[in-house]
Design an enzyme around this catalytic site. Sequence first.
Site, PDB file in Angstrom:
ATOM      1  N   PRO A 229      10.697  10.963   4.018  1.00  0.00           N
ATOM      2  CA  PRO A 229       9.646  11.632   3.243  1.00  0.00           C
ATOM      3  C   PRO A 229       8.988  12.746   4.053  1.00  0.00           C
ATOM      4  O   PRO A 229       8.926  12.690   5.284  1.00  0.00           O
ATOM      5  CB  PRO A 229       8.611  10.524   2.983  1.00  0.00           C
ATOM      6  CG  PRO A 229       9.266   9.241   3.368  1.00  0.00           C
ATOM      7  CD  PRO A 229      10.307   9.590   4.384  1.00  0.00           C
ATOM      8  N   GLY A 230       8.483  13.728   3.321  1.00  0.00           N
ATOM      9  CA  GLY A 230       7.545  14.675   3.915  1.00  0.00           C
ATOM     10  C   GLY A 230       6.144  14.115   3.741  1.00  0.00           C
ATOM     11  O   GLY A 230       5.968  12.933   3.429  1.00  0.00           O
ATOM     12  N   TYR A 231       5.137  14.960   3.919  1.00  0.00           N
ATOM     13  CA  TYR A 231       3.748  14.495   3.853  1.00  0.00           C
ATOM     14  C   TYR A 231       3.380  14.074   2.430  1.00  0.00           C
ATOM     15  O   TYR A 231       3.552  14.826   1.482  1.00  0.00           O
ATOM     16  CB  TYR A 231       2.795  15.592   4.336  1.00  0.00           C
ATOM     17  CG  TYR A 231       2.847  15.749   5.840  1.00  0.00           C
ATOM     18  CD1 TYR A 231       1.930  15.086   6.659  1.00  0.00           C
ATOM     19  CD2 TYR A 231       3.828  16.527   6.439  1.00  0.00           C
ATOM     20  CE1 TYR A 231       1.993  15.211   8.045  1.00  0.00           C
ATOM     21  CE2 TYR A 231       3.895  16.657   7.816  1.00  0.00           C
ATOM     22  CZ  TYR A 231       2.976  16.000   8.614  1.00  0.00           C
ATOM     23  OH  TYR A 231       3.048  16.119   9.975  1.00  0.00           O
TER      24      TYR A 231
ATOM     25  N   TYR B 199       6.002   8.406  17.442  1.00  0.00           N
ATOM     26  CA  TYR B 199       6.387   8.315  16.022  1.00  0.00           C
ATOM     27  C   TYR B 199       7.709   9.057  15.762  1.00  0.00           C
ATOM     28  O   TYR B 199       8.612   8.541  15.103  1.00  0.00           O
ATOM     29  CB  TYR B 199       5.255   8.912  15.179  1.00  0.00           C
ATOM     30  CG  TYR B 199       5.428   8.814  13.684  1.00  0.00           C
ATOM     31  CD1 TYR B 199       5.068   7.652  12.993  1.00  0.00           C
ATOM     32  CD2 TYR B 199       5.925   9.887  12.946  1.00  0.00           C
ATOM     33  CE1 TYR B 199       5.212   7.578  11.609  1.00  0.00           C
ATOM     34  CE2 TYR B 199       6.065   9.817  11.567  1.00  0.00           C
ATOM     35  CZ  TYR B 199       5.709   8.654  10.905  1.00  0.00           C
ATOM     36  OH  TYR B 199       5.854   8.589   9.537  1.00  0.00           O
TER      37      TYR B 199
ATOM     38  N   ARG C 268       0.860  -1.206   0.000  1.00  0.00           N
ATOM     39  CA  ARG C 268       0.000   0.000   0.000  1.00  0.00           C
ATOM     40  C   ARG C 268       0.883   1.238   0.000  1.00  0.00           C
ATOM     41  O   ARG C 268       2.050   1.183   0.394  1.00  0.00           O
ATOM     42  CB  ARG C 268      -0.859   0.042   1.285  1.00  0.00           C
ATOM     43  CG  ARG C 268      -2.114  -0.772   1.176  1.00  0.00           C
ATOM     44  CD  ARG C 268      -3.163  -0.334   2.177  1.00  0.00           C
ATOM     45  NE  ARG C 268      -2.870  -0.678   3.550  1.00  0.00           N
ATOM     46  CZ  ARG C 268      -2.955   0.193   4.552  1.00  0.00           C
ATOM     47  NH1 ARG C 268      -3.302   1.445   4.329  1.00  0.00           N
ATOM     48  NH2 ARG C 268      -2.687  -0.200   5.787  1.00  0.00           N
TER      49      ARG C 268
ATOM     50  N   ALA D   5       7.548  -0.420   6.336  1.00  0.00           N
ATOM     51  CA  ALA D   5       6.326  -0.586   7.152  1.00  0.00           C
ATOM     52  C   ALA D   5       6.323   0.392   8.311  1.00  0.00           C
ATOM     53  O   ALA D   5       7.323   0.528   9.016  1.00  0.00           O
ATOM     54  CB  ALA D   5       6.244  -2.024   7.670  1.00  0.00           C
ATOM     55  N   GLY D   6       5.219   1.073   8.488  1.00  0.00           N
ATOM     56  CA  GLY D   6       5.140   2.024   9.598  1.00  0.00           C
ATOM     57  C   GLY D   6       3.702   2.361   9.914  1.00  0.00           C
ATOM     58  O   GLY D   6       2.812   2.221   9.072  1.00  0.00           O
ATOM     59  N   ILE D   7       3.490   2.778  11.147  1.00  0.00           N
ATOM     60  CA  ILE D   7       2.145   3.144  11.599  1.00  0.00           C
ATOM     61  C   ILE D   7       2.223   4.439  12.409  1.00  0.00           C
ATOM     62  O   ILE D   7       3.298   4.832  12.866  1.00  0.00           O
ATOM     63  CB  ILE D   7       1.522   2.042  12.503  1.00  0.00           C
ATOM     64  CG1 ILE D   7       2.449   1.728  13.697  1.00  0.00           C
ATOM     65  CG2 ILE D   7       1.212   0.794  11.703  1.00  0.00           C
ATOM     66  CD1 ILE D   7       1.802   0.873  14.784  1.00  0.00           C
ATOM     67  N   THR D   8       1.059   5.074  12.582  1.00  0.00           N
ATOM     68  CA  THR D   8       0.967   6.189  13.531  1.00  0.00           C
ATOM     69  C   THR D   8      -0.097   5.847  14.572  1.00  0.00           C
ATOM     70  O   THR D   8      -1.094   5.177  14.258  1.00  0.00           O
ATOM     71  CB  THR D   8       0.531   7.504  12.846  1.00  0.00           C
ATOM     72  OG1 THR D   8      -0.630   7.241  12.061  1.00  0.00           O
ATOM     73  CG2 THR D   8       1.619   8.078  11.966  1.00  0.00           C
TER      74      THR D   8
HETATM   75  P1  NDP Z   1       0.255   3.184   4.647  1.00  0.00           P
HETATM   76  O1  NDP Z   1      -0.514   3.240   5.927  1.00  0.00           O
HETATM   77  O2  NDP Z   1      -0.385   3.692   3.395  1.00  0.00           O
HETATM   78  O3  NDP Z   1       0.727   1.656   4.379  1.00  0.00           O
HETATM   79  C1  NDP Z   1       1.399   0.979   5.391  1.00  0.00           C
HETATM   80  C2  NDP Z   1       1.903  -0.363   4.908  1.00  0.00           C
HETATM   81  O4  NDP Z   1       2.666  -0.934   5.983  1.00  0.00           O
HETATM   82  C3  NDP Z   1       0.804  -1.352   4.595  1.00  0.00           C
HETATM   83  O5  NDP Z   1       1.250  -2.233   3.574  1.00  0.00           O
HETATM   84  C4  NDP Z   1       0.652  -2.112   5.912  1.00  0.00           C
HETATM   85  O6  NDP Z   1       0.108  -3.426   5.766  1.00  0.00           O
HETATM   86  C5  NDP Z   1       2.105  -2.189   6.352  1.00  0.00           C
HETATM   87  N1  NDP Z   1       2.266  -2.397   7.785  1.00  0.00           N
HETATM   88  C6  NDP Z   1       1.786  -1.639   8.801  1.00  0.00           C
HETATM   89  N2  NDP Z   1       2.126  -2.171   9.985  1.00  0.00           N
HETATM   90  C7  NDP Z   1       2.842  -3.296   9.713  1.00  0.00           C
HETATM   91  C8  NDP Z   1       3.450  -4.296  10.514  1.00  0.00           C
HETATM   92  N3  NDP Z   1       3.399  -4.264  11.845  1.00  0.00           N
HETATM   93  N4  NDP Z   1       4.071  -5.340   9.892  1.00  0.00           N
HETATM   94  C9  NDP Z   1       4.120  -5.393   8.526  1.00  0.00           C
HETATM   95  N5  NDP Z   1       3.575  -4.469   7.723  1.00  0.00           N
HETATM   96  C10 NDP Z   1       2.939  -3.437   8.310  1.00  0.00           C
HETATM   97  O7  NDP Z   1       1.616   3.940   4.947  1.00  0.00           O
HETATM   98  P2  NDP Z   1       2.418   5.028   4.059  1.00  0.00           P
HETATM   99  O8  NDP Z   1       2.628   4.495   2.710  1.00  0.00           O
HETATM  100  O9  NDP Z   1       1.792   6.344   4.243  1.00  0.00           O
HETATM  101  O10 NDP Z   1       3.812   5.073   4.850  1.00  0.00           O
HETATM  102  C11 NDP Z   1       4.887   4.222   4.505  1.00  0.00           C
HETATM  103  C12 NDP Z   1       6.100   4.619   5.323  1.00  0.00           C
HETATM  104  O11 NDP Z   1       6.432   5.982   5.039  1.00  0.00           O
HETATM  105  C13 NDP Z   1       5.886   4.537   6.835  1.00  0.00           C
HETATM  106  O12 NDP Z   1       7.072   4.102   7.447  1.00  0.00           O
HETATM  107  C14 NDP Z   1       5.593   5.975   7.213  1.00  0.00           C
HETATM  108  O13 NDP Z   1       5.908   6.230   8.552  1.00  0.00           O
HETATM  109  C15 NDP Z   1       6.512   6.703   6.260  1.00  0.00           C
HETATM  110  N6  NDP Z   1       6.126   8.082   6.015  1.00  0.00           N
HETATM  111  C16 NDP Z   1       4.924   8.364   5.452  1.00  0.00           C
HETATM  112  C17 NDP Z   1       4.573   9.669   5.207  1.00  0.00           C
HETATM  113  C18 NDP Z   1       3.274  10.020   4.562  1.00  0.00           C
HETATM  114  O14 NDP Z   1       3.012  11.215   4.418  1.00  0.00           O
HETATM  115  N7  NDP Z   1       2.479   9.066   4.131  1.00  0.00           N
HETATM  116  C19 NDP Z   1       5.461  10.782   5.567  1.00  0.00           C
HETATM  117  C20 NDP Z   1       6.710  10.370   6.148  1.00  0.00           C
HETATM  118  C21 NDP Z   1       7.016   9.062   6.350  1.00  0.00           C
HETATM  119  P3  NDP Z   1      -1.523  -3.656   5.745  1.00  0.00           P
HETATM  120  O15 NDP Z   1      -1.955  -3.199   4.375  1.00  0.00           O
HETATM  121  O16 NDP Z   1      -1.685  -5.114   5.972  1.00  0.00           O
HETATM  122  O17 NDP Z   1      -2.086  -2.805   6.833  1.00  0.00           O
END
Ligand code: NDP
Length: 240
Positions: free
Chosen positions: A177-179, A147, A12, A83-86
């Site tokens: 990355p930024g937002y 975070y 995703r 992989a990351g969450i908030t």
């Molecule tokens: P999304 O929420 O769109 O997608 C997150 C993805 O990570 C999904 O595939 C999800 O799987 C997976 N994931 C979440 N938790 C876990 C876990 N515990 N184990 C394995 N996989 C996991 O995130 P973004 O694309 O927005 O963000 C991607 C990265 O970029 C993150 O590290 C985020 O912190 C960083 N980032 C994002 C920014 C933004 O503006 N979007 C800005 C700065 C940094 P599933 O589909 O099964 O939930």
Amino acid sequence: MTRVAVVTGGTRGIGQAISCKLQQMGMAVAATYNGNDANADEFAERTGIKVFRWDVADHEACLEGVRKVEEQVGPVDVLVNNAGITQDGTLLKLAYEQWRRVIETNLGGCFNMAKAVFEGMKQRSFGRIVNIGSVNGQAGQYGQSNYAAAKSGIHGLTKALAQEGARFGITVNAVAPGYCDTDMVAAVPSDVLAKIVSRIPVGRLGRAEEIADGVSFLCTERAGFITGSTLSINGGQHMY
Ligand code: NDP
């Protein structure tokens, strides 16, 4: 030679764009995810990229998951820890569980995955690890102590592993990355988001593909002299 890449959270958002970019570059890609099977199945069907489900916060699951990837796709040359969450909240409202979960997923996940691939990369004298940090790990952010701490930790982890990997042909870099326009940012209330965008000099959110372009270069052979660095891709929001 076909390189094998693992992209965590590769089904995703930013991760999806990274998986597709590495595939376009000729790599065999394994994209991991945590729970959204419907999305992962649709992604696998649409792209032909193999998907694997495990929680990056679970150390044993990462070791086992990488074993499965190596059996089904091949030895891992490239790891993108995306992989990351908030789970936001100001300190007084933040539960310990929210602190723990974000640290263990965003920072612990990078450790767990690096641990799972490092020895193999060392034996084969080649490796590319890219850890996805954040502008909020560089600058801090109100309501994101968990975070920001995890992402800031990623930048330290990157520099330490870069020193350990350098003489074995393993580079370790971070992209901050930024937002960007992904599901994670869709969760931010629209008035807050409008304020955030007003502070981005480029005047818009980033696109996942723009992050993927930066990440993918760091995964190439040509980037062999770049290690321990952080590439900020944030529309000019934070410069230092
Ligand atoms: P999304 O929420 O769109 O997608 C997150 C993805 O990570 C999904 O595939 C999800 O799987 C997976 N994931 C979440 N938790 C876990 C876990 N515990 N184990 C394995 N996989 C996991 O995130 P973004 O694309 O927005 O963000 C991607 C990265 O970029 C993150 O590290 C985020 O912190 C960083 N980032 C994002 C920014 C933004 O503006 N979007 C800005 C700065 C940094 P599933 O589909 O099964 O939930």
